[in-house]
Design a protein around this motif. Structure first.
Motif, PDB file in Angstrom:
ATOM      1  N   VAL A  85       0.844  -1.192   0.000  1.00 27.00           N
ATOM      2  CA  VAL A  85       0.000   0.000   0.000  1.00 27.00           C
ATOM      3  C   VAL A  85       0.881   1.243   0.000  1.00 27.00           C
ATOM      4  N   PRO A  86       0.632   2.173  -0.921  1.00 28.95           N
ATOM      5  CA  PRO A  86       1.441   3.392  -0.951  1.00 28.95           C
ATOM      6  C   PRO A  86       1.209   4.237   0.288  1.00 28.95           C
ATOM      7  N   PRO A  87       2.204   5.029   0.671  1.00 27.28           N
ATOM      8  CA  PRO A  87       2.055   5.890   1.846  1.00 27.28           C
ATOM      9  C   PRO A  87       1.107   7.044   1.568  1.00 27.28           C
ATOM     10  N   THR A  88       1.010   7.951   2.531  1.00 28.87           N
ATOM     11  CA  THR A  88       0.144   9.115   2.370  1.00 28.87           C
ATOM     12  C   THR A  88       0.514   9.879   1.098  1.00 28.87           C
ATOM     13  N   ILE A  89      -0.497  10.234   0.330  1.00 28.99           N
ATOM     14  CA  ILE A  89      -0.261  10.930  -0.934  1.00 28.99           C
ATOM     15  C   ILE A  89       0.092  12.393  -0.667  1.00 28.99           C
ATOM     16  N   GLU A  90       1.222  12.816  -1.196  1.00 28.84           N
ATOM     17  CA  GLU A  90       1.672  14.207  -1.070  1.00 28.84           C
ATOM     18  C   GLU A  90       1.209  14.971  -2.310  1.00 28.84           C
ATOM     19  N   ARG A  91       0.597  16.128  -2.096  1.00 24.93           N
ATOM     20  CA  ARG A  91       0.088  16.912  -3.226  1.00 24.93           C
ATOM     21  C   ARG A  91       0.522  18.372  -3.118  1.00 24.93           C
ATOM     22  N   LYS A  92       0.628  19.004  -4.276  1.00 27.27           N
ATOM     23  CA  LYS A  92       0.886  20.443  -4.360  1.00 27.27           C
ATOM     24  C   LYS A  92       0.139  20.939  -5.587  1.00 27.27           C
ATOM     25  N   ASP A  93      -0.681  21.964  -5.392  1.00 25.26           N
ATOM     26  CA  ASP A  93      -1.525  22.466  -6.484  1.00 25.26           C
ATOM     27  C   ASP A  93      -2.343  21.330  -7.097  1.00 25.26           C
ATOM     28  N   ARG A  94      -2.835  20.444  -6.230  1.00 29.71           N
ATOM     29  CA  ARG A  94      -3.709  19.326  -6.598  1.00 29.71           C
ATOM     30  C   ARG A  94      -3.013  18.238  -7.413  1.00 29.71           C
ATOM     31  N   GLU A  95      -1.701  18.307  -7.527  1.00 26.35           N
ATOM     32  CA  GLU A  95      -0.959  17.284  -8.259  1.00 26.35           C
ATOM     33  C   GLU A  95      -0.158  16.422  -7.288  1.00 26.35           C
ATOM     34  N   ARG A  96      -0.075  15.135  -7.591  1.00 28.72           N
ATOM     35  CA  ARG A  96       0.737  14.237  -6.779  1.00 28.72           C
ATOM     36  C   ARG A  96       2.217  14.518  -7.008  1.00 28.72           C
ATOM     37  N   LEU A  97       2.988  14.418  -5.937  1.00 28.73           N
ATOM     38  CA  LEU A  97       4.424  14.602  -6.103  1.00 28.73           C
ATOM     39  C   LEU A  97       5.196  13.861  -5.032  1.00 28.73           C
ATOM     40  N   ILE A  98       6.478  13.672  -5.299  1.00 28.62           N
ATOM     41  CA  ILE A  98       7.436  13.190  -4.320  1.00 28.62           C
ATOM     42  C   ILE A  98       8.614  14.149  -4.395  1.00 28.62           C
ATOM     43  N   THR A  99       9.159  14.531  -3.240  1.00 30.85           N
ATOM     44  CA  THR A  99      10.209  15.542  -3.203  1.00 30.85           C
ATOM     45  C   THR A  99      11.562  14.917  -2.886  1.00 30.85           C
ATOM     46  N   VAL A 100      12.550  15.263  -3.699  1.00 31.16           N
ATOM     47  CA  VAL A 100      13.936  14.844  -3.472  1.00 31.16           C
ATOM     48  C   VAL A 100      14.671  16.050  -2.894  1.00 31.16           C
ATOM     49  N   THR A 101      15.122  15.944  -1.650  1.00 31.00           N
ATOM     50  CA  THR A 101      15.776  17.071  -0.981  1.00 31.00           C
ATOM     51  C   THR A 101      17.273  16.819  -0.861  1.00 31.00           C
ATOM     52  N   GLY A 102      18.061  17.744  -1.411  1.00 26.89           N
ATOM     53  CA  GLY A 102      19.516  17.631  -1.344  1.00 26.89           C
ATOM     54  C   GLY A 102      20.096  18.697  -0.430  1.00 26.89           C
ATOM     55  N   ILE A 103      20.879  18.273   0.563  1.00 25.53           N
ATOM     56  CA  ILE A 103      21.557  19.212   1.457  1.00 25.53           C
ATOM     57  C   ILE A 103      22.867  19.632   0.793  1.00 25.53           C
ATOM     58  N   VAL A 104      23.024  20.939   0.608  1.00 28.97           N
ATOM     59  CA  VAL A 104      24.202  21.462  -0.093  1.00 28.97           C
ATOM     60  C   VAL A 104      25.435  21.339   0.802  1.00 28.97           C
ATOM     61  N   ALA A 105      26.511  20.807   0.230  1.00 32.37           N
ATOM     62  CA  ALA A 105      27.750  20.595   0.984  1.00 32.37           C
ATOM     63  C   ALA A 105      28.359  21.922   1.416  1.00 32.37           C
ATOM     64  N   GLN A 106      29.030  21.896   2.562  1.00 32.07           N
ATOM     65  CA  GLN A 106      29.699  23.094   3.057  1.00 32.07           C
ATOM     66  C   GLN A 106      30.775  23.522   2.058  1.00 32.07           C
ATOM     67  N   GLY A 107      30.771  24.785   1.709  1.00 39.85           N
ATOM     68  CA  GLY A 107      31.738  25.295   0.746  1.00 39.85           C
ATOM     69  C   GLY A 107      31.225  25.297  -0.679  1.00 39.85           C
ATOM     70  N   ALA A 108      30.125  24.592  -0.922  1.00 39.69           N
ATOM     71  CA  ALA A 108      29.530  24.568  -2.265  1.00 39.69           C
ATOM     72  C   ALA A 108      28.477  25.663  -2.368  1.00 39.69           C
ATOM     73  N   ALA A 109      28.422  26.316  -3.504  1.00 39.61           N
ATOM     74  CA  ALA A 109      27.435  27.374  -3.718  1.00 39.61           C
ATOM     75  C   ALA A 109      26.093  26.760  -4.099  1.00 39.61           C
ATOM     76  N   LEU A 110      25.031  27.487  -3.795  1.00 39.00           N
ATOM     77  CA  LEU A 110      23.695  27.015  -4.153  1.00 39.00           C
ATOM     78  C   LEU A 110      23.589  26.817  -5.660  1.00 39.00           C
ATOM     79  N   SER A 111      24.232  27.708  -6.410  1.00 47.34           N
ATOM     80  CA  SER A 111      24.200  27.598  -7.873  1.00 47.34           C
ATOM     81  C   SER A 111      24.873  26.311  -8.345  1.00 47.34           C
ATOM     82  N   ASP A 112      25.926  25.875  -7.619  1.00 50.96           N
ATOM     83  CA  ASP A 112      26.596  24.615  -7.969  1.00 50.96           C
ATOM     84  C   ASP A 112      25.642  23.436  -7.778  1.00 50.96           C
TER      85      ASP A 112
END
Length: 208
Positions: free
Chosen positions: A135-162
């Motif tokens: 059974v799939p977990p709780t459905i995550e939605r944004k603007d009525r669309e289903r989504l899954i979010t991939v969150t990346g923690i930026v390494a120390q010394g790396a710029a956000l643009s990188d």
């Protein structure tokens, strides 16, 4: 990780299988880039669940309806309210169901009994098939669309643009099934919104 800069890749799509596949591919690709120290997914793991697929012919031969059999199966798994307990003005439901050790495997559930109008007790395995599904977990939605979010923690010394460039590279190298789309959000989205607001302010200052 408090205060750490992060970017989020939002993966949109109706299919759980396809969004899971794309999200895990993005996670794997981003983890290989030194711009990130950690990459997580917002969706929990699937959980196992038992379902009963009744055979109408077998139900009829045993003098049962699908409603009666399904109610017995549900009561064994989730419990049924047998009575109520009242104390100090509060009312509590007394729920009765099979003990955990008798409802943990397909074989256990196949032996759940249901009584027909003639008083005969019939086992579930004689009425259909017990199947284990995920059974799939709780459905995550944004603007009525289903989504899954991939969150990346930026390494120390790396710029956000990188980090954004690295994420975009991984996205471009990932084959997207039909109906799947991605959007980069998080701190990057906040930064873009801030720049947009600043640009509007500058234009207004020039006009005035």
């Amino acid at each position: 990780m408090g205060g750490a800069t992060s970017i989020k890749v939002e993966v949109y799509g109706y299919s759980f299988d396809n969004t899971d596949l794309v999200a895990r591919q993005l996670q794997s690709g981003m983890l290989k880039d030194p711009a990130f120290t950690q990459v997580t997914l917002s969706r929990d793991e699937y959980t196992p669940e038992f379902q009963m697929n009744f055979d109408r012919t077998k139900l009829a031969l045993n003098g049962l309806t699908s409603t009666t059999a399904a109610t017995a199966f549900s009561a064994a798994m989730s419990g049924s309210v047998a009575s109520y307990y009242r104390e100090d003005g509060d009312e509590y439901k007394i729920r009765v169901r099979y003990a955990p050790e008798f409802r943990t495997s397909v074989e256990d559930l196949e032996n759940i009994l249901v009584t027909n109008a003639a008083g005969q007790q019939i086992r579930m395995k004689d009425l259909g098939e017990v199947v284990e599904t995920l059974v799939p977990p709780t459905i995550e939605r944004k603007d009525r669309e289903r989504l899954i979010t991939v969150t990346g923690i930026v390494a120390q010394g790396a710029a956000l643009s990188d980090a954004v460039a690295a994420a975009n590279k991984v996205i471009s190298e990932t084959q997207m099934p039909t109906g799947i789309s991605t959007v980069i959000a998080g701190d990057y989205e906040d930064q873009q919104d801030m720049f947009s607001d600043l640009l509007v302010l500058i234009v207004l200052m020039i006009i005035l």
